[in-house]
Design a protein around this motif. Structure first.
Motif, mmCIF file in Angstrom:
data_model
loop_
_atom_site.group_PDB
_atom_site.id
_atom_site.type_symbol
_atom_site.label_atom_id
_atom_site.label_comp_id
_atom_site.label_asym_id
_atom_site.label_seq_id
_atom_site.Cartn_x
_atom_site.Cartn_y
_atom_site.Cartn_z
ATOM 1 N N GLN A 68 54.244 43.106 41.996
ATOM 2 C CA GLN A 68 53.274 43.457 40.960
ATOM 3 C C GLN A 68 52.890 42.169 40.235
ATOM 4 O OE1 GLN A 68 56.298 43.062 40.192
ATOM 5 N NE2 GLN A 68 56.342 42.461 38.054
ATOM 6 N N GLY A 69 51.806 42.146 39.570
ATOM 7 C CA GLY A 69 51.348 40.940 38.918
ATOM 8 C C GLY A 69 51.991 40.722 37.566
ATOM 9 N N THR A 70 51.931 39.481 37.129
ATOM 10 C CA THR A 70 52.367 39.132 35.778
ATOM 11 C C THR A 70 51.260 38.301 35.140
ATOM 12 O OG1 THR A 70 54.172 38.175 34.452
ATOM 13 C CG2 THR A 70 53.662 37.057 36.524
ATOM 14 N N LEU A 71 50.891 38.660 33.915
ATOM 15 C CA LEU A 71 49.733 38.057 33.265
ATOM 16 C C LEU A 71 50.113 36.755 32.577
ATOM 17 C CD1 LEU A 71 46.764 38.205 32.339
ATOM 18 C CD2 LEU A 71 47.550 39.561 30.379
ATOM 19 N N VAL A 72 49.334 35.721 32.873
ATOM 20 C CA VAL A 72 49.454 34.440 32.192
ATOM 21 C C VAL A 72 48.163 34.200 31.419
ATOM 22 C CG1 VAL A 72 49.645 31.943 32.473
ATOM 23 C CG2 VAL A 72 51.039 33.482 33.890
ATOM 24 N N THR A 73 48.299 33.999 30.123
ATOM 25 C CA THR A 73 47.142 33.742 29.272
ATOM 26 C C THR A 73 47.305 32.377 28.616
ATOM 27 O OG1 THR A 73 46.900 36.109 28.817
ATOM 28 C CG2 THR A 73 45.750 34.578 27.348
ATOM 29 N N VAL A 74 46.328 31.516 28.835
ATOM 30 C CA VAL A 74 46.351 30.175 28.245
ATOM 31 C C VAL A 74 45.258 30.122 27.193
ATOM 32 C CG1 VAL A 74 46.284 27.706 28.653
ATOM 33 C CG2 VAL A 74 47.131 29.261 30.445
ATOM 34 N N SER A 75 45.674 30.082 25.952
ATOM 35 C CA SER A 75 44.713 30.145 24.851
ATOM 36 C C SER A 75 45.340 29.592 23.585
ATOM 37 C CB SER A 75 44.270 31.592 24.623
ATOM 38 O OG SER A 75 43.421 31.692 23.497
ATOM 39 N N SER A 76 44.489 29.005 22.763
ATOM 40 C CA SER A 76 44.965 28.534 21.462
ATOM 41 C C SER A 76 44.736 29.598 20.395
ATOM 42 C CB SER A 76 44.245 27.238 21.087
ATOM 43 O OG SER A 76 42.835 27.421 21.138
#
Length: 121
Positions: free
Chosen positions: A113-121
């Motif tokens: 299953q997927g895992t969410l990676v969020t790159v944000s300030s």
């Protein structure tokens, strides 16, 4: 083989994050392994792969920033991501293949299953 990915989350640009993928139900060392990502509105792309012998492949977009590794004793795949950019934001998937064409996304047929990676300030 069953795959379980973990380690996603929110990180600031320039930061680091590590993903893990635990395998079960089969002999891990018999499989080539890969990390894929799917960005919003885009297809799923192969990001990095490691073959049964430890040889590696990286997409140009992550070369020099991401490191894929495997621990056959623990039946676990890893992806260390450094220097993260907003464009790395995606759902990340681990996958397995037994095909000789381990650098080719088409030949991966076991998925976690997927895992969410969020790159944000």
């Amino acid at each position: 083989v069953q795959l379980q990915a973990s380690g996603g989350g929110l990180v600031q640009p320039g930061g680091s994050l590590g993903l893990s993928c635990a395998a079960s139900g089969a002999t891990f060392r018999h499989y080539h392994m890969g990390w894929f990502r799917q960005r919003p509105g885009q297809e799923r792309d192969l990001v990095a792969a490691v073959n049964r012998s430890g040889g590696t492949y990286y997409a140009d977009s992550v070369k020099g920033r991401f490191t894929i590794s495997r621990d056959n004793a623990k039946s676990t795949l890893y992806l260390q991501m450094n220097g993260l950019k907003p464009e790395d934001t995606a759902v990340y998937y681990c996958a397995a293949s037994q095909n000789v064409n381990w650098r080719v996304a088409l030949w991966y047929n076991y998925w976690g299953q997927g895992t969410l990676v969020t790159v944000s300030s």
